[in-house]
Every structure is written in C-alpha cells, then in structure tokens.
Design an enzyme around this catalytic site. Sequence first.
Site, PDB file in Angstrom:
ATOM      1  N   CYS A   1       4.859  49.760  20.953  1.00 10.78           N
ATOM      2  CA  CYS A   1       3.965  48.663  20.583  1.00 10.78           C
ATOM      3  C   CYS A   1       3.044  49.215  19.501  1.00 10.78           C
ATOM      4  O   CYS A   1       3.526  49.715  18.493  1.00 10.78           O
ATOM      5  CB  CYS A   1       3.222  48.117  21.790  1.00 10.78           C
ATOM      6  SG  CYS A   1       2.420  49.370  22.837  1.00 10.78           S
ATOM      7  N   SER A   2       1.746  49.155  19.696  1.00  8.49           N
ATOM      8  CA  SER A   2       0.833  49.761  18.717  1.00  8.49           C
ATOM      9  C   SER A   2       0.607  51.238  19.034  1.00  8.49           C
ATOM     10  O   SER A   2       0.995  52.110  18.263  1.00  8.49           O
ATOM     11  CB  SER A   2      -0.501  49.004  18.690  1.00  8.49           C
ATOM     12  OG  SER A   2      -0.313  47.675  18.241  1.00  8.49           O
TER      13      SER A   2
ATOM     14  N   GLY B   1       1.521  52.549  22.180  1.00  6.66           N
ATOM     15  CA  GLY B   1       2.561  52.996  23.095  1.00  6.66           C
ATOM     16  C   GLY B   1       2.106  53.285  24.510  1.00  6.66           C
ATOM     17  O   GLY B   1       2.793  54.010  25.236  1.00  6.66           O
TER      18      GLY B   1
ATOM     19  N   ARG C   1       2.015  47.734  26.395  1.00  2.00           N
ATOM     20  CA  ARG C   1       3.261  46.961  26.432  1.00  2.00           C
ATOM     21  C   ARG C   1       4.485  47.868  26.495  1.00  2.00           C
ATOM     22  O   ARG C   1       5.499  47.510  27.116  1.00  2.00           O
ATOM     23  CB  ARG C   1       3.332  46.040  25.204  1.00  2.00           C
ATOM     24  CG  ARG C   1       2.347  44.898  25.256  1.00  2.00           C
ATOM     25  CD  ARG C   1       2.172  44.198  23.922  1.00  2.00           C
ATOM     26  NE  ARG C   1       1.327  44.967  23.018  1.00  2.00           N
ATOM     27  CZ  ARG C   1       0.822  44.488  21.873  1.00  2.00           C
ATOM     28  NH1 ARG C   1       1.088  43.229  21.528  1.00  2.00           N
ATOM     29  NH2 ARG C   1       0.067  45.227  21.103  1.00  2.00           N
TER      30      ARG C   1
ATOM     31  N   ARG D   1      -8.802  50.039  30.921  1.00  2.00           N
ATOM     32  CA  ARG D   1      -8.290  48.708  31.248  1.00  2.00           C
ATOM     33  C   ARG D   1      -8.933  48.141  32.516  1.00  2.00           C
ATOM     34  O   ARG D   1      -9.091  46.930  32.653  1.00  2.00           O
ATOM     35  CB  ARG D   1      -6.769  48.755  31.418  1.00  2.00           C
ATOM     36  CG  ARG D   1      -6.019  49.171  30.160  1.00  2.00           C
ATOM     37  CD  ARG D   1      -6.142  48.148  29.050  1.00  2.00           C
ATOM     38  NE  ARG D   1      -5.488  48.598  27.832  1.00  2.00           N
ATOM     39  CZ  ARG D   1      -6.132  49.072  26.762  1.00  2.00           C
ATOM     40  NH1 ARG D   1      -7.456  49.114  26.764  1.00  2.00           N
ATOM     41  NH2 ARG D   1      -5.465  49.468  25.698  1.00  2.00           N
TER      42      ARG D   1
END
Length: 656
Positions: free
Chosen positions: A416-417, A419, A422, A462
Amino acid sequence: MSDRYRGYQAPPPPPSRDRASFQGAPGIVGRTASSSTSLSSPSSPSPSIDSSNSSIDQSGPAQNSTHGNQDGVGFTLLSGETIEAAYDVTFNCPFTGLSFNGSLKITNYRLYFRPVKSDYPLILDIPLGFVNRVEKFGGARTPGDNYGIKVYCRDVRNLNFTLSREVGHPRKDIFESLTNNAFPVSYRSQLFCFKYREQYQESGWNVYDPVGEYKRLGLDNESWTISKINEKYALCDTYPQILGLPSAIKNEDLFEVAKFRSRGRIPVLSWIHPRSMATITRCSQPLISVVGKRSKEDENMVSVIMEANAQSHRICIFDARPKVNAVANMTKGGGYESEENYINAEFHFLDIQNIHVMRESLRKVKEMCFPVIEDSRWLSNLEATHWLDHVKQILAGAVKIADKVENHKTSVIVHCSDGWDRTAQLTSLAMLLLDSYYRTLTGFQILIEKEWLSFGHKFNDRIGHGDDKHNDADRSPVFLQFIDCVWQVMQQFPNAFEFNEYFLTTILDHLYSCLYGTFLYNSDKERREHKVKSRTNSLWSSINSKRNLFLNPMYCAELERDLKLFPIASIRYMKFWKGYYCRWNPRMRPQDSVHLRHAQLLTLRDQLQAKVDELNREIMEKSRRNGDQSSQGTSPRDDDNPHSNLSSRMDNMNLV
C-alpha cells in the site's frame, strides 16, 4: 441396541457458577444470560449477568481481596489490581431509560458499577483500556438530572453517570480518577499489563518462532533463504530481525532497495506455495515521486522474485490503494511501479480506502448500533456507513491474490503506502485462504504474530493504548476490519476453521483491554526496547490455557488439511457482524446460546472419541487373542473379521 450405546446423550448445560465470586473483564450492560457467548472473563460481569462475548477468564488465582456492596457480592481483584476510588453515582441505562443508584469503583484496571438494589441484574465491569474519552456534561445550574460524566468506549458503548449537585459533589474527583487510570501513558504512568503478573503453565510468547515458521514453509531452498541481516534493525526498523529473502540478492543491494522503498520496507517473503513455489511478498510503495525515479537494484529484486517461481514468467504487483491515491502520493515522494521499468510485471489497484475513510465508517457504525437501533431504517443506515463495502473490498483483494498464487501459479507482491495497514490485511487474509494451518487455533496466533506484530502494524498509533488523544488522525480500525473479514470467511466456510467466533471477539476485546502486552507498541523493535516479553503476559498464554473455549466442534483437520478457500466477495454475501457490534443491545442478542451449544458438542465429541478408543482397545485385544490361536492353528482371514473394518473406520473418523 447394544448396552454399550444405551444412555448416550448430549451433555446437559453446565451448572450455574457461584454468584459471589467471579474474575473481572470486558464488561457489560446486561440482563439475563441470553448471549451467544455467555462466559465470565477477565473483567466479565457476574455469572448471573450476560457477559455477551466478553473475553476470557483467568487461569490462575487472583489476589485474595474482594470488594462488594451491602449484600457482600463484589469482584475479585486481579494480581496487581488496586482500588483507586469509590463513589455513589446514578447510572442511566440507555436501553430501558431507567436510572440506578449504586456504587462506582475505579481501579487501576477497570470501571465497576453495581446497583444498590440487587433486584435488577445489571453490572458494569469494563477494563479502562476500553475507554476512548471521558467528558463532563451539565452545570451546577442545569435543570433536571443533566449533570454528570459520560464515558465513551472503543467497543461502541457510551455510559452516562449522573451526580448530585450538592455541595462537595465528586464530579471533578471522578473525572480525574477515570482519566488518570484510563490514560496512564498520557499521565506518565504504566499500563496495567506491566503490573499484571498472572502465572501460566506455558508462555504464549513462545507460540511464534520465526525460524521455525520459515522452515515450515520450506526455507532454506535454492531460491529463498532465512536472513538475519536485520538483526540490529539496520535495514528497516519496522521489520523483524529475521526475514525471508531471495538468496540471489547481495546484502549491499538490499540496502539500496531499502533506500527506494518507503520506510525502508523492502519486498520480503510472507508465504510460499509448497508445490508451485509461487510466493506472496510484501513491501511498501516505491519512492518514484513526480520526477520518475528508478532503482536498478529494486527492479532486479522484483525480477529475482519472479524468476524464483519456475511455473510462471510473470509477476503480479497488487497495490492496495485506489489509483488516484497512488498518483497523489507521487507529489509526496511516493508512487507506484511502472510497467515500463518492471519487466513482465502486471499491476492491479485494489481500491481499498485509507485509514481516515475507515475511521469515519466505523463512527457511523457505532451511531447506528448504540444505543437505539432503528428497525425501520436498519438497512438504509447500514448502507450509509459503507462498512460492508469496505470489508468486501478488502476480502475481494485477498481472493484475487489467492487466485493468482493458487490457480495461475504466479508470484505476487503486495503493498500500500507504507506497507503496515492494508498490506497486512491482504497478505494475512490471502495466507488464511491458501494455508489451512493458519485456520487452526495455533496457526492463527502465528499469523497475527508474523504478519501484523512482527512486520510492524502500528497498533499503538491505530488504537492509542493508554493515550487520551482520541482525535488523533492515526486512529483507525485496520485490525478490526481484518478480524471482520475472517468472520465473513467463517460464515461461508463454517467447518474450515478450528476456532470459533468467541476466539475472534476475545482477540478484539484484548486488543483494547491492556491486560496483556501482545498488542502494545508499533513494531518488534519497540517491544524489544520496552522488554514486553519479560515484563508482561501474552494473550496467547491465557487463550491456550483454555483451548476448549475457542474450538469449533464441526472442524475436522483431515478434511480441511489441503482445502483452499475462495469465498464469494460480493456485497450480497457480506453480513453485518451483529454478534460483535450489537452485542451490548439486549434486543439484538440471539436467544439461543451458540457458545453453549458448541461446548456441548465438544463434550459430545470427547465422549465419542472415548468410545472409539474403547472399541479399538477391544479390537486389539481380540486380535491379540486370535494371534495366539493362529500359532496353534489357522487364523481367520482379515476379510472374515468384522472388527477389522470397524477398526479402520473408527481410526479414519479422527475425532480428536
């Protein structure tokens, strides 16, 4: 019927437990025990109250200190737990509209409320790690009962406590006690897991051995090797110390590749197909930028990964992002691979939205589920959250990856960006679909340890363990979405998993509870620096000490061993996980206890296995006697022995 089979019945429900003693945990607002998983947990309410999918109870003895109300019914403190404050408050039940006067106790681990009158079975027993924020409402001159404190939880619930306006009211003290103990990191204190020292027979920290897992996948081989190049985190500080890397790549080239990948997260091995040798590798986005930078070392590494698979002369690169987001990242120095520079590579964008979109989607889910569920607008409200759309998109991406590896025998690279969000969702789900080992109780623990914890999913950022910054832009339900996707696959393949739904809700409960050190910090390096393994307990220690609570009675290892799963990733097959998101609402709980049924089936299976063992012992004894007879004369043929087929049939049942 033979006497041997008479009276063979399913076991009765387990007897009710002692109301006066229970070990606390992710608590409840509840009435009668109608939940699908009515069990006591480390912060579970009284056994007389529905604990509704809350986590697991403790295996060891708790500290000998019990605090209760006037009738002597209270809760047992965990090891290291101390009562910090106690207040008389009124709880406003969001479901019934009733108010209950009672005692609110705040410990360094939990919030515990019990009504003064015991005729209404309501208890709140909630780990403070669940608390997202605490707010005061009302003023000294506000009319009515609109004066008190509101507690917002990470697991959908909101709790309202009203207070008296009399002189010397304790609202300020309650607010400070809750915030100091719910957000210890913000107040320069320790999370409770560093004080909780329960003893377990086996350490859950030993569940995952990276070298052992890579060897299970077939490393070392001629194309891949187990490398310790990152032993001191010099290559990438968010990767683990031990990596699976292409054996043909030199160490100096790896450092050049790290310069070209965001955060130094180079392509590394996640999984390898045991027959085709097609691989799943993960990394972060290349630093192409708007000027179109290139790295020969990076292009060569992608080519080497492709050539390691003799079954295909192509490699597939899956970018988890929408293409527009990947293009936008080029202005920030990122980007995506070009077909012109990466020979024989094909590219797919999986259109999974970023962490901010997912956070907003979950906020809408919470508003839909708590406290009032509008039956007339249930479907339209659910559609407006787009939650199932996001879950479907993630699952669809994992199915595409699994299809490329299994059916097209093509190696894939996933990123993804950076890693760690996602990418982890996609690789772990694809591995779950392709490898039945990860669908076992132990294998799933290893999957989380490997793809999420060791490869640097930012759990601290998160979730925000012990942090009062609830509006932090880094908060996002990335791991929750992964577990939701696993639950979706379980709905389509209910017999393919050794574990049950209660296992998934337990993991999510302790994602927030801060009772264990498993999900702390952002990377393997940070956990080592804070000595998490030596200073805290692992969640897997507790789970593995009570394996039977989490087993699926319909699972048969022999039948599922080589099964590859390809769920239908269509919105019409997606289900809303009411057993998790709506579990606190009495109107949404199933009337039949699925968890109790599972426990009964497991007991029945144990009885069947004992009977099989008994029959096999009888057969072996008869065979031994027949063998003695054959030494004196002719032995009967196996075909004439009715017990021979019975023995083989019983063995093939493999009920264990």
